[in-house]
Design a protein around this motif. Structure first.
Motif, PDB file in Angstrom:
ATOM      1  N   GLU A  96       9.785  11.234  42.648  1.00  0.00           N
ATOM      2  CA  GLU A  96      10.856  11.318  43.419  1.00  0.00           C
ATOM      3  C   GLU A  96      11.996  10.992  43.738  1.00  0.00           C
ATOM      4  O   GLU A  96      12.759  11.144  43.893  1.00  0.00           O
ATOM      5  CB  GLU A  96      10.220  11.855  44.402  1.00  0.00           C
ATOM      6  CG  GLU A  96       8.911  13.979  44.594  1.00  0.00           C
ATOM      7  CD  GLU A  96       8.528  13.754  46.078  1.00  0.00           C
ATOM      8  OE1 GLU A  96       7.803  14.411  45.615  1.00  0.00           O
ATOM      9  OE2 GLU A  96       8.580  12.295  46.578  1.00  0.00           O
ATOM     10  N   GLN A  97      11.489   9.412  42.993  1.00  0.00           N
ATOM     11  CA  GLN A  97      12.643   8.508  43.547  1.00  0.00           C
ATOM     12  C   GLN A  97      13.420   8.054  41.892  1.00  0.00           C
ATOM     13  O   GLN A  97      14.286   7.178  42.666  1.00  0.00           O
ATOM     14  CB  GLN A  97      11.945   7.201  44.247  1.00  0.00           C
ATOM     15  CG  GLN A  97      11.059   7.729  45.424  1.00  0.00           C
ATOM     16  CD  GLN A  97      10.839   6.477  45.914  1.00  0.00           C
ATOM     17  OE1 GLN A  97      11.183   4.879  45.430  1.00  0.00           O
ATOM     18  NE2 GLN A  97       9.341   6.207  46.369  1.00  0.00           N
ATOM     19  N   GLY A  98      13.154   8.946  40.422  1.00  0.00           N
ATOM     20  CA  GLY A  98      14.000   8.712  39.822  1.00  0.00           C
ATOM     21  C   GLY A  98      13.151   7.417  38.868  1.00  0.00           C
ATOM     22  O   GLY A  98      13.761   6.532  38.227  1.00  0.00           O
ATOM     23  N   LEU A  99      11.567   6.655  39.586  1.00  0.00           N
ATOM     24  CA  LEU A  99      11.266   5.529  38.750  1.00  0.00           C
ATOM     25  C   LEU A  99      10.730   6.096  38.316  1.00  0.00           C
ATOM     26  O   LEU A  99       9.890   7.132  38.176  1.00  0.00           O
ATOM     27  CB  LEU A  99      10.406   4.708  40.007  1.00  0.00           C
ATOM     28  CG  LEU A  99      11.746   4.596  41.229  1.00  0.00           C
ATOM     29  CD1 LEU A  99      11.416   3.279  42.142  1.00  0.00           C
ATOM     30  CD2 LEU A  99      12.683   3.451  40.692  1.00  0.00           C
ATOM     31  N   PRO A 100       9.967   4.556  36.648  1.00  0.00           N
ATOM     32  CA  PRO A 100       8.822   5.024  35.936  1.00  0.00           C
ATOM     33  C   PRO A 100       7.651   5.094  36.369  1.00  0.00           C
ATOM     34  O   PRO A 100       7.595   4.572  37.661  1.00  0.00           O
ATOM     35  CB  PRO A 100       9.457   3.844  35.172  1.00  0.00           C
ATOM     36  CG  PRO A 100      10.466   3.545  35.104  1.00  0.00           C
ATOM     37  CD  PRO A 100      11.183   3.971  36.550  1.00  0.00           C
ATOM     38  N   THR A 101       7.270   5.663  35.890  1.00  0.00           N
ATOM     39  CA  THR A 101       5.606   5.229  36.764  1.00  0.00           C
ATOM     40  C   THR A 101       4.198   4.385  35.534  1.00  0.00           C
ATOM     41  O   THR A 101       3.389   4.263  35.811  1.00  0.00           O
ATOM     42  CB  THR A 101       4.647   6.673  36.707  1.00  0.00           C
ATOM     43  OG1 THR A 101       4.745   6.810  35.099  1.00  0.00           O
ATOM     44  CG2 THR A 101       5.550   7.412  37.483  1.00  0.00           C
ATOM     45  N   VAL A 102       5.377   3.878  34.663  1.00  0.00           N
ATOM     46  CA  VAL A 102       4.566   2.567  34.442  1.00  0.00           C
ATOM     47  C   VAL A 102       5.328   1.668  34.062  1.00  0.00           C
ATOM     48  O   VAL A 102       6.593   1.240  34.355  1.00  0.00           O
ATOM     49  CB  VAL A 102       4.555   2.878  32.168  1.00  0.00           C
ATOM     50  CG1 VAL A 102       3.736   4.347  32.166  1.00  0.00           C
ATOM     51  CG2 VAL A 102       6.167   3.348  32.076  1.00  0.00           C
ATOM     52  N   PRO A 103       4.651   0.917  33.288  1.00  0.00           N
ATOM     53  CA  PRO A 103       3.708   0.052  33.088  1.00  0.00           C
ATOM     54  C   PRO A 103       2.171   0.564  33.826  1.00  0.00           C
ATOM     55  O   PRO A 103       2.683   0.456  35.421  1.00  0.00           O
ATOM     56  CB  PRO A 103       3.550  -1.078  32.382  1.00  0.00           C
ATOM     57  CG  PRO A 103       4.082  -1.541  33.444  1.00  0.00           C
ATOM     58  CD  PRO A 103       5.277  -0.724  33.581  1.00  0.00           C
ATOM     59  N   SER A 104       0.894   0.816  33.480  1.00  0.00           N
ATOM     60  CA  SER A 104      -0.185   0.916  34.367  1.00  0.00           C
ATOM     61  C   SER A 104      -0.909  -0.692  33.462  1.00  0.00           C
ATOM     62  O   SER A 104      -0.312  -1.222  32.896  1.00  0.00           O
ATOM     63  CB  SER A 104      -0.605   2.653  34.066  1.00  0.00           C
ATOM     64  OG  SER A 104      -1.214   2.366  32.945  1.00  0.00           O
ATOM     65  N   THR A 105      -2.304  -0.337  34.403  1.00  0.00           N
ATOM     66  CA  THR A 105      -2.786  -1.019  33.607  1.00  0.00           C
ATOM     67  C   THR A 105      -4.278  -0.163  32.920  1.00  0.00           C
ATOM     68  O   THR A 105      -4.655   1.040  33.226  1.00  0.00           O
ATOM     69  CB  THR A 105      -3.323  -1.679  34.632  1.00  0.00           C
ATOM     70  OG1 THR A 105      -5.118  -1.734  35.775  1.00  0.00           O
ATOM     71  CG2 THR A 105      -2.476  -2.812  35.583  1.00  0.00           C
ATOM     72  N   ILE A 106      -4.772  -1.083  32.384  1.00  0.00           N
ATOM     73  CA  ILE A 106      -6.032  -0.850  31.236  1.00  0.00           C
ATOM     74  C   ILE A 106      -7.191  -0.524  32.292  1.00  0.00           C
ATOM     75  O   ILE A 106      -7.508   0.586  32.511  1.00  0.00           O
ATOM     76  CB  ILE A 106      -6.665  -1.493  30.881  1.00  0.00           C
ATOM     77  CG1 ILE A 106      -5.751  -2.134  29.054  1.00  0.00           C
ATOM     78  CG2 ILE A 106      -7.894  -1.481  30.113  1.00  0.00           C
ATOM     79  CD1 ILE A 106      -6.159  -1.023  28.580  1.00  0.00           C
ATOM     80  N   GLY A 107      -6.926  -1.263  33.470  1.00  0.00           N
ATOM     81  CA  GLY A 107      -8.384  -1.106  34.733  1.00  0.00           C
ATOM     82  C   GLY A 107      -7.968   0.686  35.811  1.00  0.00           C
ATOM     83  O   GLY A 107      -9.317   0.822  35.409  1.00  0.00           O
TER      84      GLY A 107
END
Ligand code: ZN
Ligand code: FE
Length: 254
Positions: free
Chosen positions: A198-209
């Protein structure tokens, strides 16, 4: 110390740019223009191009970038990569001096047969193999190959940051909730990812965990996922390969 940032490209691709303030490498430049713009804006030299697999949205910008920057192009040994100067295989080590970086190569067949990842120093550039909340489509490989590849990634330290090549997270997590509606970590993750988008931000990177606790494609051995896949298949799926294959098929039509 590397700074790593996503360069949005096309509809939903991310080209990863890693730099030390002077020199940079990019991962999977499907388009040259946004890479050139970021390099110019940040005053960076391009010193290497890293490729995970042969799809056009990952290699399309190589030749234009090479015309401006005479830099090495690293890519999987068993795929046709335009301009590739260094062919990489499982267990190879890639050592860059500027920016200083040391990465190990993992072969991850599934999305394509030659797909590789670059792993090191807490980072994993995984292309289209593992996505935030999902995994790549099986264009060339078998479910068993992809499951092996995802197993390799899930053995990385839990804090390893996962740099994938597409912003597919919301659709992936909505599907994941259809598989595992009672996973509380999943509901929280979808809420958080929704706020970011909604804020136009990326959801990545994530983590393996994070992926291990919420990504159904890393959870074929979890009872609730196996049960949901069996219900969907209207039969008892007794192996992780069969569960994985069914969840992948389910997602393809979701
Ligand atoms: Zn791809
Ligand atoms: Fe892609």
């Amino acid at each position: 110390m590397l700074s790593i940032l996503p360069i949005p490209a096309f509809r939903d691709n991310y080209i990863w740019l890693a730099h030390d303030g002077q020199d940079a490498f990019v991962v999977d430049p499907g388009d040259a223009a946004p890479v050139q713009a970021h390099l110019a804006e940040l005053g960076l030299r391009l010193s290497a191009i890293l490729i995970t697999h042969h799809h056009p949205d990952h290699v399309g910008g190589i030749s234009t970038l090479l015309a401006k920057w005479a830099c090495p192009v690293y890519g999987p040994a068993s795929e046709d990569i335009p301009g590739r100067s260094h062919a990489l295989r499982e267990g190879d080590t890639l050592e860059l001096s500027a920016p200083a970086a040391r990465m190990r190569i993992l072969e991850l067949p599934g999305h394509t047969l030659g797909h590789i990842a670059y792993v090191g120093e807490g980072h994993a550039f995984v292309g289209d193999t593992l996505f935030a909340g999902g995994c790549g489509r099986l264009f060339e490989g078998t479910p068993a190959q992809m499951l092996d590849s995802l197993d390799k990634l899930s053995e990385l330290p839990a804090a390893t940051r996962v740099y994938c090549a597409h912003e597919y997270t919301l659709a992936n997590l909505r599907f994941a909730l259809a598989v595992e509606g009672d996973n509380p970590a999943l509901a929280a993750r979808l809420q958080h990812a929704t706020r970011l988008r909604e804020q136009g931000l990326p959801t990545v990177p994530s983590t393996i965990g994070e992926e291990i606790t919420t990504n159904p494609f890393l959870r074929s051995r979890v009872q609730s996922v196996a049960a949901a896949a069996s219900r969907h298949a209207q039969g008892n799926l007794s192996t992780p390969e069969a569960v994985f294959a069914e969840v992948r098929r389910w997602k393809d039509g979701f």
